[in-house]
Scaffold this active site. Structure first.
Site, PDB file in Angstrom:
ATOM      1  N   PRO A   1     -55.791  23.205  10.776  1.00 49.67           N
ATOM      2  CA  PRO A   1     -55.221  22.390  11.853  1.00 49.67           C
ATOM      3  C   PRO A   1     -54.262  21.364  11.268  1.00 49.67           C
ATOM      4  CG  PRO A   1     -57.445  21.668  11.344  1.00 49.67           C
ATOM      5  CD  PRO A   1     -57.209  22.899  10.532  1.00 49.67           C
TER       6      PRO A   1
ATOM      7  N   CYS B   1     -59.038  14.272   8.300  1.00 49.44           N
ATOM      8  CA  CYS B   1     -57.676  13.750   8.356  1.00 49.44           C
ATOM      9  C   CYS B   1     -57.579  12.403   7.637  1.00 49.44           C
ATOM     10  CB  CYS B   1     -57.236  13.590   9.814  1.00 49.44           C
ATOM     11  SG  CYS B   1     -55.546  12.950   9.965  1.00 49.44           S
TER      12      CYS B   1
END
Length: 316
Positions: A16, A100
């Protein structure tokens, strides 16, 4: 590899990436061999679900099964609700982002920032797993910083709670994307748990993929930046030999991708998003400077496609 009841057709997963792994790009990577393509992250804050950004990230029309949707946040109740919302929109797997390193994510104590708060990690995992009837997966880094690598602890906790697969980027949150990824921690996590482990970080070639699989004994690998401008990398991995598309094939795929972006985002935004993909596709290709500049300034979709034709048909 299986995630829940879903058989993943190949051990090669598209990572992603915010602003990159939208529906058009996921479809192309799946076509060339990605066994799974994880969507851009959707913020767990329900106040943001009606924004254009979130709405576009919740579109899975025509995507090959299983559809994997990533969510990001720091509040267990919000994350549970976001998981349910994703499933209602068509997600078949929910992926939790705790990897992230972006400042705008970490400053809200989400993403990889969560790794320094193990009790909160447990609360979020329990809430999301209990909220949906689809498999839940997790993406993490090796730890908060090099002195605090707790990937094994998080991995064991995740397995016990009911997480169905774990992706690990071989850097800490502090490392961001600097330096080289390390795979020793991933190998130790693989030894410590029985759910599928997906290795991630700096994998940009068939040779590197084989090296990482051998080193980590991971069940699969996750490709991120290595796929930018090169969705054919997945075909190389599937065929286990380097695959170089012909000029004609490269041209047709780029045309298809750019046209899909125009349609998906609408003219104005589609043209803007297409520019970065064009730069990735063209890479170091020798193009007159004035051509490249004019192509990147173009504001009419048909003319943006004409520039692609001019660049490639001159070489076919």
């Amino acid at each position: 590899m299986k995630i829940g009841n879903y058989h993943i057709s190949s051990p090669y997963v598209l990572a992603p990436m915010a602003g990159v792994t939208d529906l058009p790009f996921r479809k192309i990577c799946r076509r060339f061999g990605a066994g799974l393509a994880v969507s851009e992250m959707v913020n767990a804050n329900p106040e943001l679900w009606e924004t254009e950004k979130s709405q576009l990230r919740l579109i899975y029309k025509g995507e090959l099964s299983p559809v994997s949707a990533q969510i990001v946040g720091y509040d267990p109740e919000m994350m549970a609700a976001a998981a349910q919302f994703s499933v209602e929109n068509g997600a078949e797997i929910v992926d939790i982002n705790m990897g992230c390193p972006a400042k705008k994510v970490c400053k809200k104590a989400a993403g990889s920032a969560l790794l320094q708060d193990e009790p909160l990690v447990a609360e979020i995992l329990k809430a999301v797993v209990a909220a949906v009837d689809v498999p839940v997966t997790l993406k993490i880094r090796t730890g908060w910083d090099r002195e605090n690598k707790n990937a094994i602890t998080i991995a064991k906790m995740a397995e016990e709670i009911g997480i169905q697969a774990l992706a690990i980027h071989g850097r800490t949150r502090e490392d961001r994307f600097l330096g080289e990824a390390e795979y020793e921690t991933i190998a130790k996590v693989k030894e410590a748990i029985s759910i599928p482990v997906i290795a991630n970080g700096d994998i940009d070639s068939l040779e590197k993929a084989e090296q990482v699989l051998k080193m980590t004994k991971a069940d699969a690998i996750m490709i991120g930046r290595g796929a930018l401008g090169n969705p054919w990398l997945f075909r190389s991995l599937i065929e286990r030999q380097p695959y170089l598309p012909t000029i004609e094939e490269r041209y047709q795929v780029i045309l298809e991708h750019i046209s899909a972006l125009h349609h998906f985002y609408g003219v104005e935004k589609g043209i803007r998003v297409a520019r970065k993909h064009l730069l990735w596709y063209l890479g170091e290709r020798e193009i007159p400077t004035e051509w490249r500049s004019a192509m990147l300034r173009e504001k009419i979709p048909e003319k943006q496609l004409e520039w692609v034709a001019r660049i490639f048909l001159d070489q076919i």
